[in-house]
Design a protein around this motif. Structure first.
Motif: not given
Length: 305
Positions: A163-186
């Motif tokens: 259960i905690q693996i799924e919860a942690g995966l959701r938390t980390v996945g929501a912190r970052h975008p899938y891909d960089d759509m701007s010129d910023e280095d993120e």
């Protein structure tokens, strides 16, 4: 009136004690031999007193019960395995020494594997930092570090890990975008695998410390846009690739035109005014940046015709 909730008391593993199983096995074997001897050779005759018969039966039952009950106390510890010992619900320590051991029959023994476990999570659908629906999955290598916490502080530590693996995966996945759509280095899920994996491992260790679990390795194994936006995102990626290629072609063409003009002027091959220089630059850029091959035109007049 507010009610206060008492904090949970965390358990901590400590070394438990157990008798040498091989020595106790020898003792029980000796008792078994004595019982068999009594059965074969020490039975009272038919004319013996009643108390002698009762003494014989009592001794025989006592020896048999000793062998039967004593055999319950044996347990074997394999490599990378531990046994949590309890006495009437009280934690009495953990035995980690491999081999044959023996404890009193009324002491309970719960074996816990401290080997490394490998879990490949199911694909979960989440929204990234920009709200785009994505599918993500991970692989986690974990092991039990504190057997007392794993057994007493959570109901089922294996289910707790899942259960905690799924919860942690959701938390980390929501912190970052899938891909960089701007010129910023993120940091992105697709382009910053090392950073995201380290962050996922840290997040899981913080969540699982209450159960005495340590995560040795964690990493994403699947990452893709959800089906409903996959087509649109594919077209965007293709457009980004075309723009990047065009940009590189134009930058290269500008450099080539600049070198050509400097070479013509430096070697004194031809002298061009500003208007003719602009026309030559335009023609060269069209030739170098065009998608099709240029068709040459022969000029039979002067340069200014």
């Amino acid at each position: 009136m507010s009610q206060s909730t008492a904090p949970m008391i965390s358990s901590h593993e400590r070394a438990g004690s157990a008798f040498n199983g091989y020595l106790m096995l020898a003792v029980l074997a000796a008792v078994t031999v004595v019982v068999l001897y009594l059965v074969i050779n020490a039975a009272p005759p038919s004319g013996a007193e009643k108390y002698e018969k009762l003494l014989f039966v009592g001794t025989l039952l006592l020896g048999s019960l000793t062998v039967l009950i004593g055999s319950i106390g044996f347990f074997m510890i394999q490599p990378n395995q531990a046994a949590v010992i309890t006495l009437f619900g009280e934690y009495r320590g953990t035995v980690r020494t491999q081999g044959l051991h023996w404890v009193w029959p009324w002491m309970m023994k719960k074996k816990v594997s401290v080997r490394a476990h490998n879990i490949h999570s199911e694909k979960v659908k989440i929204n990234d930092l920009r709200g785009n629906p994505i599918e993500i999955a991970c692989n986690v290598v974990w092991r039990v570090n504190d057997t007392a916490q794993a057994v007493f502080d959570v109901d089922d530590y294996k289910e707790f890990v899942n259960i905690q693996i799924e919860a942690g995966l959701r938390t980390v996945g929501a912190r970052h975008p899938y891909d960089d759509m701007s010129d910023e280095d993120e940091t992105t899920l697709r382009g910053s695998a090392d950073i995201v994996n380290a962050e996922l491992r840290e997040e899981l260790n913080e969540r699982l410390i209450v159960a005495g679990i340590t995560v040795d390795e964690a990493g994403l194994t699947h990452l893709a846009y959800a089906a409903e936006i996959a087509g649109a995102m594919l077209r965007r990626q293709q457009a980004d690739a075309v723009i990047a290629a065009r940009k590189k072609v134009v930058i290269g063409a500008v450099g080539m035109v600049e070198d050509a003009l400097e070479k013509l002027s430096g070697d004194g091959i031809v002298e061009l005014d500003d208007e003719r220089r602009a026309a030559m630059v335009s023609n060269l850029m069209i030739v170098l940046c065009g998608d099709r091959e240029a068709q040459p035109v022969v000029n039979a007049g002067t340069l200014y015709q």
